[in-house]
Write an enzyme that holds these catalytic residues in place. Structure first.
Site, PDB file in Angstrom:
ATOM      1  N   TYR A 230     -24.344  -5.072  36.471  1.00  0.00           N
ATOM      2  CA  TYR A 230     -22.884  -4.912  36.505  1.00  0.00           C
ATOM      3  C   TYR A 230     -22.423  -4.583  37.930  1.00  0.00           C
ATOM      4  O   TYR A 230     -21.485  -5.193  38.447  1.00  0.00           O
ATOM      5  CB  TYR A 230     -22.476  -3.813  35.523  1.00  0.00           C
ATOM      6  CG  TYR A 230     -21.031  -3.415  35.605  1.00  0.00           C
ATOM      7  CD1 TYR A 230     -20.029  -4.258  35.150  1.00  0.00           C
ATOM      8  CD2 TYR A 230     -20.666  -2.181  36.142  1.00  0.00           C
ATOM      9  CE1 TYR A 230     -18.694  -3.890  35.229  1.00  0.00           C
ATOM     10  CE2 TYR A 230     -19.332  -1.806  36.223  1.00  0.00           C
ATOM     11  CZ  TYR A 230     -18.364  -2.663  35.764  1.00  0.00           C
ATOM     12  OH  TYR A 230     -17.047  -2.298  35.848  1.00  0.00           O
TER      13      TYR A 230
ATOM     14  N   TRP B  44     -21.405   5.246  31.201  1.00  0.00           N
ATOM     15  CA  TRP B  44     -21.164   3.823  31.436  1.00  0.00           C
ATOM     16  C   TRP B  44     -22.357   3.009  30.943  1.00  0.00           C
ATOM     17  O   TRP B  44     -22.199   1.891  30.469  1.00  0.00           O
ATOM     18  CB  TRP B  44     -20.870   3.594  32.912  1.00  0.00           C
ATOM     19  CG  TRP B  44     -20.337   2.222  33.176  1.00  0.00           C
ATOM     20  CD1 TRP B  44     -20.883   1.298  33.997  1.00  0.00           C
ATOM     21  CD2 TRP B  44     -19.180   1.603  32.627  1.00  0.00           C
ATOM     22  NE1 TRP B  44     -20.133   0.136  33.987  1.00  0.00           N
ATOM     23  CE2 TRP B  44     -19.079   0.301  33.148  1.00  0.00           C
ATOM     24  CE3 TRP B  44     -18.202   2.021  31.714  1.00  0.00           C
ATOM     25  CZ2 TRP B  44     -18.055  -0.581  32.812  1.00  0.00           C
ATOM     26  CZ3 TRP B  44     -17.183   1.138  31.383  1.00  0.00           C
ATOM     27  CH2 TRP B  44     -17.116  -0.142  31.928  1.00  0.00           C
TER      28      TRP B  44
ATOM     29  N   GLU C  17     -13.129   0.356  29.671  1.00  0.00           N
ATOM     30  CA  GLU C  17     -12.836   1.662  30.269  1.00  0.00           C
ATOM     31  C   GLU C  17     -12.335   2.636  29.210  1.00  0.00           C
ATOM     32  O   GLU C  17     -12.681   3.820  29.228  1.00  0.00           O
ATOM     33  CB  GLU C  17     -11.828   1.535  31.413  1.00  0.00           C
ATOM     34  CG  GLU C  17     -12.340   0.783  32.615  1.00  0.00           C
ATOM     35  CD  GLU C  17     -13.532   1.424  33.316  1.00  0.00           C
ATOM     36  OE1 GLU C  17     -13.810   2.623  33.110  1.00  0.00           O
ATOM     37  OE2 GLU C  17     -14.196   0.705  34.082  1.00  0.00           O
TER      38      GLU C  17
END
Length: 190
Positions: A19, A49, A41
């Site tokens: 990512y 994350w 988000e």
């Protein structure tokens, strides 16, 4: 592809490395991708994350490919089904925010022509480049994130506090917060 000089947070998992190297901080202008990042988000709030990235494909499938029109049409029954899916993040408030945020997103598209036109207008279409030596230098929120957060809330969005908004701005490349020694920093500032 890690080099030992990239942002420290990207070394925690393979998903984060990929990512970081391919998506994070890359200027993004396609509304469907902007909506996906906004959803991710939202789902990340209070979680790692890494967890979000590990469940990203399952969420893509469960959330109808992050299709704004389909998500905007979610019913209470659909939300109940989602809450039973063990492969996604199953927080009742976050699931309820999907439809609400999709509807608010569509209103912005109708008003501005695209969500892209709306969000990038805050920066006159240009990315803000941080000049950070270490990850500790990178802020968690900024006055810009606070301004956008207030505007999004006024427009009916939920789960868009300044920290979430700042993470969103980093994700979509409005802000380049790669540390200066990271190869992505140089690539994205050219």
């Amino acid at each position: 592809m890690t080099t030992g000089r990239e942002c420290a947070w990207a070394k925690r998992s393979l998903e984060e490395q990929v990512y970081h190297d391919t998506e994070w901080g890359v200027p993004t202008h396609e509304d469907s991708v902007l909506f996906e990042f906004l959803v991710l988000e939202t789902m990340q709030a209070g979680l790692s994350w890494t967890l979000v990235l590990k469940r990203r494909e399952a969420m893509r499938e469960a959330f109808d490919g992050f299709d704004i029109n389909k998500v905007a049409a979610y019913t209470p029954d659909k939300e109940s089904q989602l809450l039973e899916n063990p492969n996604i993040i199953r927080n009742r408030l976050k699931i309820a925010s999907l439809r609400k945020n999709a509807l608010a997103f569509k209103k912005i598209q109708a008003e501005f022509g695209s969500f892209d036109a709306y969000i990038w207008a805050f920066m006159n279409g240009e990315s803000l480049v941080g000049h950070w030596q270490t990850e500790a230098d990178v802020p968690a929120i900024t006055p810009l994130a606070e301004q956008i957060s207030k505007d999004l809330k006024k427009r009916g969005f939920t789960f868009v506090g300044p920290t979430i908004v700042y993470s969103f701005l980093q994700a979509i490349g409005m802000v380049n917060d790669h540390i200066m020694s990271c190869p992505c920093y140089e690539r994205l500032t050219k």
